[in-house]
Structure formats: structure tokens, C-alpha cells
Design an enzyme around this catalytic site. Structure first.
Site, PDB file in Angstrom:
ATOM      1  N   SER A   1       0.830  -1.220   0.000  1.00 47.73           N
ATOM      2  CA  SER A   1       0.000   0.000   0.000  1.00 47.73           C
ATOM      3  C   SER A   1       0.861   1.265   0.000  1.00 47.73           C
ATOM      4  O   SER A   1       0.354   2.353  -0.238  1.00 47.73           O
ATOM      5  CB  SER A   1      -0.975   0.008   1.186  1.00 47.73           C
ATOM      6  OG  SER A   1      -0.296   0.172   2.407  1.00 47.73           O
ATOM      7  N   HIS A   2       2.174   1.135   0.255  1.00 43.47           N
ATOM      8  CA  HIS A   2       3.046   2.316   0.219  1.00 43.47           C
ATOM      9  C   HIS A   2       4.316   2.058  -0.587  1.00 43.47           C
ATOM     10  O   HIS A   2       5.365   2.634  -0.330  1.00 43.47           O
ATOM     11  CB  HIS A   2       3.337   2.824   1.644  1.00 43.47           C
ATOM     12  CG  HIS A   2       2.121   3.457   2.244  1.00 43.47           C
ATOM     13  ND1 HIS A   2       1.109   2.706   2.786  1.00 43.47           N
ATOM     14  CD2 HIS A   2       1.716   4.743   2.306  1.00 43.47           C
ATOM     15  CE1 HIS A   2       0.128   3.507   3.187  1.00 43.47           C
ATOM     16  NE2 HIS A   2       0.469   4.752   2.905  1.00 43.47           N
TER      17      HIS A   2
ATOM     18  N   GLU B   1      -5.233   0.516   1.134  1.00 41.25           N
ATOM     19  CA  GLU B   1      -5.747  -0.869   1.089  1.00 41.25           C
ATOM     20  C   GLU B   1      -7.117  -0.909   0.424  1.00 41.25           C
ATOM     21  O   GLU B   1      -7.444  -1.860  -0.292  1.00 41.25           O
ATOM     22  CB  GLU B   1      -5.886  -1.437   2.499  1.00 41.25           C
ATOM     23  CG  GLU B   1      -4.588  -1.922   3.111  1.00 41.25           C
ATOM     24  CD  GLU B   1      -3.966  -3.098   2.366  1.00 41.25           C
ATOM     25  OE1 GLU B   1      -4.703  -3.870   1.718  1.00 41.25           O
ATOM     26  OE2 GLU B   1      -2.730  -3.204   2.405  1.00 41.25           O
TER      27      GLU B   1
HETATM   28  P1  NDP Z   1      -1.129  -2.820   9.358  1.00 41.66           P
HETATM   29  O1  NDP Z   1      -2.403  -3.089  10.058  1.00 41.66           O
HETATM   30  O2  NDP Z   1      -0.842  -3.585   8.127  1.00 41.66           O
HETATM   31  O3  NDP Z   1       0.103  -3.021  10.350  1.00 41.66           O
HETATM   32  C1  NDP Z   1       0.229  -2.260  11.500  1.00 41.66           C
HETATM   33  C2  NDP Z   1       1.405  -2.658  12.349  1.00 41.66           C
HETATM   34  O4  NDP Z   1       1.024  -3.789  13.120  1.00 41.66           O
HETATM   35  C3  NDP Z   1       2.675  -3.036  11.591  1.00 41.66           C
HETATM   36  O5  NDP Z   1       3.776  -2.543  12.332  1.00 41.66           O
HETATM   37  C4  NDP Z   1       2.608  -4.564  11.589  1.00 41.66           C
HETATM   38  O6  NDP Z   1       3.865  -5.198  11.491  1.00 41.66           O
HETATM   39  C5  NDP Z   1       1.981  -4.837  12.939  1.00 41.66           C
HETATM   40  N1  NDP Z   1       1.271  -6.108  12.985  1.00 41.66           N
HETATM   41  C6  NDP Z   1       0.363  -6.597  12.100  1.00 41.66           C
HETATM   42  N2  NDP Z   1      -0.058  -7.800  12.495  1.00 41.66           N
HETATM   43  C7  NDP Z   1       0.596  -8.094  13.643  1.00 41.66           C
HETATM   44  C8  NDP Z   1       0.600  -9.209  14.538  1.00 41.66           C
HETATM   45  N3  NDP Z   1      -0.169 -10.265  14.324  1.00 41.66           N
HETATM   46  N4  NDP Z   1       1.411  -9.156  15.617  1.00 41.66           N
HETATM   47  C9  NDP Z   1       2.202  -8.085  15.844  1.00 41.66           C
HETATM   48  N5  NDP Z   1       2.247  -7.006  15.040  1.00 41.66           N
HETATM   49  C10 NDP Z   1       1.452  -7.006  13.959  1.00 41.66           C
HETATM   50  O7  NDP Z   1      -1.021  -1.255   9.040  1.00 41.66           O
HETATM   51  P2  NDP Z   1      -2.057  -0.198   8.502  1.00 41.66           P
HETATM   52  O8  NDP Z   1      -2.857  -0.761   7.376  1.00 41.66           O
HETATM   53  O9  NDP Z   1      -2.798   0.411   9.612  1.00 41.66           O
HETATM   54  O10 NDP Z   1      -1.014   0.878   7.919  1.00 41.66           O
HETATM   55  C11 NDP Z   1      -0.151   0.515   6.848  1.00 41.66           C
HETATM   56  C12 NDP Z   1       0.821   1.611   6.551  1.00 41.66           C
HETATM   57  O11 NDP Z   1       0.145   2.731   6.011  1.00 41.66           O
HETATM   58  C13 NDP Z   1       1.635   2.155   7.721  1.00 41.66           C
HETATM   59  O12 NDP Z   1       2.988   1.983   7.378  1.00 41.66           O
HETATM   60  C14 NDP Z   1       1.289   3.637   7.803  1.00 41.66           C
HETATM   61  O13 NDP Z   1       2.367   4.506   8.114  1.00 41.66           O
HETATM   62  C15 NDP Z   1       0.811   3.909   6.403  1.00 41.66           C
HETATM   63  N6  NDP Z   1      -0.110   5.044   6.363  1.00 41.66           N
HETATM   64  C16 NDP Z   1       0.360   6.246   5.927  1.00 41.66           C
HETATM   65  C17 NDP Z   1      -0.481   7.327   5.870  1.00 41.66           C
HETATM   66  C18 NDP Z   1       0.017   8.676   5.465  1.00 41.66           C
HETATM   67  O14 NDP Z   1      -0.759   9.606   5.483  1.00 41.66           O
HETATM   68  N7  NDP Z   1       1.247   8.864   5.151  1.00 41.66           N
HETATM   69  C19 NDP Z   1      -1.887   7.220   6.269  1.00 41.66           C
HETATM   70  C20 NDP Z   1      -2.251   5.913   6.751  1.00 41.66           C
HETATM   71  C21 NDP Z   1      -1.391   4.862   6.782  1.00 41.66           C
HETATM   72  P3  NDP Z   1       4.233  -5.990  10.110  1.00 41.66           P
HETATM   73  O15 NDP Z   1       4.425  -4.915   9.067  1.00 41.66           O
HETATM   74  O16 NDP Z   1       5.483  -6.732  10.419  1.00 41.66           O
HETATM   75  O17 NDP Z   1       3.081  -6.876   9.789  1.00 41.66           O
HETATM   76  O1  PYC Z   2      -3.114   4.900   2.921  1.00 37.76           O
HETATM   77  O2  PYC Z   2      -4.423   6.077   4.243  1.00 37.76           O
HETATM   78  C1  PYC Z   2      -3.483   5.986   3.436  1.00 37.76           C
HETATM   79  C2  PYC Z   2      -2.741   7.201   3.064  1.00 37.76           C
HETATM   80  C3  PYC Z   2      -3.202   8.470   3.077  1.00 37.76           C
HETATM   81  C4  PYC Z   2      -2.154   9.252   2.672  1.00 37.76           C
HETATM   82  C5  PYC Z   2      -1.098   8.448   2.434  1.00 37.76           C
HETATM   83  N1  PYC Z   2      -1.461   7.180   2.701  1.00 37.76           N
END
Ligand code: NDP
Ligand code: PYC
Length: 345
Positions: free
Chosen positions: A47-48, A189
Site C-alpha cells: 500500500s506504500h 488498502e
Molecule cells: P497494518 O495493520 O498492516 O500493520 C500495523 C502494524 O502492526 C505493523 O507494524 C505490523 O507489522 C503490525 N502487525 C500486524 N499484524 C501483527 C501481529 N499479528 N502481531 C504483531 N504485530 C502485527 O497497518 P495499517 O494498514 O494500519 O497501515 C499501513 C501503513 O500505512 C503504515 O505503514 C502507515 O504509516 C501507512 N499510512 C500512511 C499514511 C500517510 O498519510 N502517510 C496514512 C495511513 C497509513 P508488520 O508490518 O510486520 O506486519
Molecule cells: O493509505 O491512508 C493511506 C494514506 C493516506 C495518505 C497516504 N497514505
């Protein structure tokens, strides 16, 4: 079966950097963006990863990201706060510029903050956390995005997907890092489900009338839901306050007003806090790093996995075997490479 091809990390790096240069980004912007996008793909964070290139280019084409921006360190208004003015470019080069001063200040004073203003931010936060844990510091990073998430109990999108990431240094071992959106998932996602023609799991989103939906199009037109109900909602709101209002930058509703769309990368600021475990624990019994390891051992010993473990496994695999991309992804990269900004609308 989907056709695939594998390339080395450095080959992908070269290709992505060439795409950004061809689209008119200066070296400072192109290299920092390439670093974070290739890291996303390398660590299995689709997703990134390369999926974000198109959005970054659309944002440049729409005039909302300055391809020739040079970030600058602003005069220090207060000791312990390093401010980098992104000058309308992407967040990543501004972050890279501020990190050495932030780390120096955190080691000297125990705690320091980096404020990044006036930037376009689309990346995952873990790479920024790792830049600090790699220097023996604990870190917290957060930022808003654009209004896409309904606060718990509400039906209108008001909060961003507002990611926050924490990290703890572990010497030679990979750091303890977690990084997540305060929505059920990152918005990326939902878009990836839409492109794949897949329904969403229940509980991720509501439609424009506030009814639960599993249809990605309806979810994108409606609102995403916070993780953990009122808990995620409150953390998301606090991120609007700390990394929007407090740093004098845009909140997620203001970002959406400014952009008028969620198809471009959001424009706002970012807050990074670095802390020295050695300084905080000075004079207290026990070594903080050894005590942390005992806790991690107990967590793993109890059958749980540490966050980021999946990422570090994916990273090791990419380093030894290369990065595998679907042929559709390669065609898209080649189109972006050949056509530059003409490839995006
Ligand atoms: P996920 O739900 O995929 O993962 C969240 C965290 O939880 C990760 O560190 C992951 O580690 C960990 N994790 C997942 N499953 C387990 C488990 N069973 N046990 C322990 N740890 C676990 O993330 P999101 O979908 O919420 O976010 C994905 C990405 O999107 C992030 O990197 C975030 O920075 C980015 N994002 C950026 C935005 C922006 O504006 N720039 C906005 C929103 C999100 P692992 O990776 O090892 O699975
Ligand atoms: O995946 O939610 C997201 C997001 C928003 C801006 C960058 N990533």
C-alpha cells in the site's frame, strides 16, 4: 496465473529514480521519494510501495507538489524543536534534512522534536522511525492525511487515516517498530481492493448514508472507520491536534478543502519526537536496553510475534532474492518512465 518478473533492489531503485527525474523532480526530491517507495516494496508493504508513484506524479501535475523544492532548516524558535520548511515539496527530503540535527539534539538533551511543515506526505512512517532507532533513539512519528474517517459514532469523514509509529532501538537486532493508520486500515488498502475487484472485510467502512458497506467504491465515497472504535477515534483526533494544529499546519478537513479530492497525495505537516533511553533512565537501576530485551523475549516466548517482524522477513528475502513484481506493475513502471507526467491525468 499472473506473470511476474524479479529485479534487484538497486535495479528497482534506478528505475523509480529515473521515473521521478523524467517527471521533472530535482535530485533532492527524486532520491528521497525513491528511497521510501523502494523500501516499501522491499519490505512487502504494497500500500506504500510503487503503487504510490502515480499519486505523487498526479500531485506534481496538479501543481500541489513542487518538483524543484529545496527544503530548509528554519531558524530555531525554541531549543529542542528543529523545524524544517519543506517549501511545498515532498516530506521525505525535508525529514532527511532534519534528522541529523534532531538526533544530535535528542542525544544532548534527552528529548527533541522535529517539525516538518508545508509538505506533501504519502509514505509509510516506519522508515522514519528506523532512521532514529538506528541511532540508538526511541521515536514517535505522526501526521494527519485528509478527511476520510468518521469519528466513532459519527457518519461523516472528518479525521484522516492519521498514521502513528513508535520505535525502540535494539542495537544489532532489527528495532521494535510498529506503524499503523488510526483507521481500520490505510486508505491505500481500500484502493487496492477496488483495483483487484475484491470486497472489503466487514467493519472497515460505511457508505455515504452512514450504512455499513463492503463495496470499495461505496467506502471511498462514504467514510472509513477508526480502529478500536472510540479509542482509535480519540488517537486520530489527538494526531490532528499535535501534528496539525500544534505545529501550525493543516488538519485533515483543511487538507481536503485545499485539495478538493482524495486522489492526490495530502499536503500537511508532520511531527517526529526522538528520545534517548539512556538519558531518561540515568541514575535508575538496570540497563534500559537489557530490560527491553527481557520484555521482548517474554512476548516472543509467549507465542506472540513482534510488530515489523513480517516486514524484516520480507526485507531479508528481497535482499537475497530480489523484488518480484507482476507484469502489470512492470508495464505501469515502464509507462511512467517513458511518458513522465503525460502518463497521469
Ligand atoms: P497494518 O495493520 O498492516 O500493520 C500495523 C502494524 O502492526 C505493523 O507494524 C505490523 O507489522 C503490525 N502487525 C500486524 N499484524 C501483527 C501481529 N499479528 N502481531 C504483531 N504485530 C502485527 O497497518 P495499517 O494498514 O494500519 O497501515 C499501513 C501503513 O500505512 C503504515 O505503514 C502507515 O504509516 C501507512 N499510512 C500512511 C499514511 C500517510 O498519510 N502517510 C496514512 C495511513 C497509513 P508488520 O508490518 O510486520 O506486519
Ligand atoms: O493509505 O491512508 C493511506 C494514506 C493516506 C495518505 C497516504 N497514505
Amino acid at each position: 496465473m499472473t506473470e511476474t518478473a524479479t529485479m534487484s533492489i538497486s535495479q528497482l531503485h534506478e528505475l523509480v529514480e529515473a521515473i521521478f527525474r523524467r517527471a521533472g523532480l530535482n535530485a533532492v526530491q527524486a532520491v528521497a521519494l525513491t528511497n521510501v517507495i523502494v523500501a516499501g516494496e522491499r519490505d512487502g508493504c504494497k500500500s506504500h510501495g510503487i503503487y504510490r508513484i502515480e499519486g505523487a506524479l498526479r500531485t506534481v501535475k496538479a501543481g500541489k507538489a513542487k518538483p524543484d523544492a529545496i527544503p530548509a532548516i528554519a531558524p530555531q524558535a525554541s531549543s529542542g524543536i528543529v523545524t524544517v520548511q519543506g517549501n511545498g515539496g515532498f516530506a521525505n527530503p525535508a525529514f532527511e534534512l532534519g534528522v541529523p540535527l534532531l538526533a544530535q539534539s535528542a542525544h544532548a538533551s534527552g528529548i527533541a522534536a522535529l517539525v516538518v511543515n508545508d509538505v506533501v506526505h504519502f509514505s509509510a512512517l516506519w522508515s522514519e522511525v528506523e532512521a532514529l532507532t538506528g541511532q540508538g533513539l526511541a521515536a514517535i512519528v505522526m501526521c494527519p492525511s485528509y478527511a476520510a474517517v468518521a469519528p466513532a459514532g459519527g457518519s461523516k469523514p472528518l479525521l484522516g487515516t492519521n498514521p502513528f509509529a513508535f520505535g525502540w532501538p535494539r542495537g544489532d537486532k532489527p528495532p521494535y517498530v510498529f506503524d499503523f493508520a488510526t483507521s481500520m486500515v490505510a486508505r491505500g488498502e481500500i484502493e487496492l481492493h477496488r483495483r483487484a475487484g475484491k470486497q472489503l472485510p466487514e467493519g472497515w467502512a460505511i457508505d455515504a448514508h452512514g450504512a455499513p458497506t463492503t463495496d470499495p467504491d461505496e467506502a471511498l465515497a462514504g467514510a472509513m472507520l477508526p480502529f478500536g472504535g472510540h479509542k482509535g477515534s480519540a488517537i486520530g483526533t489527538m494526531i490532528e491536534l499535535l501534528a496539525g494544529v500544534m505545529i501550525g499546519d493543516l488538519t485533515s478537513p483543511e487538507v481536503l478543502d485545499y485539495l478538493g479530492t482524495t486522489t492526490l497525495s495530502p499536503v500537511h505537516g508532520e511531527l517526529i519526537i526522538a528520545m534517548s533511553p539512556k538519558a531518561f533512565s540515568a541514575g535508575r537501576p538496570g540497563d534500559p536496553f537489557a530490560r527491553a530485551e527481557a520484555l521482548f523475549d517474554a512476548i516472543i516466548g509467549g507465542g506472540a510475534r513482534l510488530p515489523s517482524e513480517r516486514r524484516f522477513i520480507a526485507r531479508a528475502k528481497s535482499e537475497s532474492e530480489g523484488i518480484t513484481l507482476a507484469s502489470a506493475e512492470l508495464e505501469q513502471l515502464s509507462r511512467l518512465h517513458d511518458k513522465g507526467l503525460d502518463a497521469v491525468s
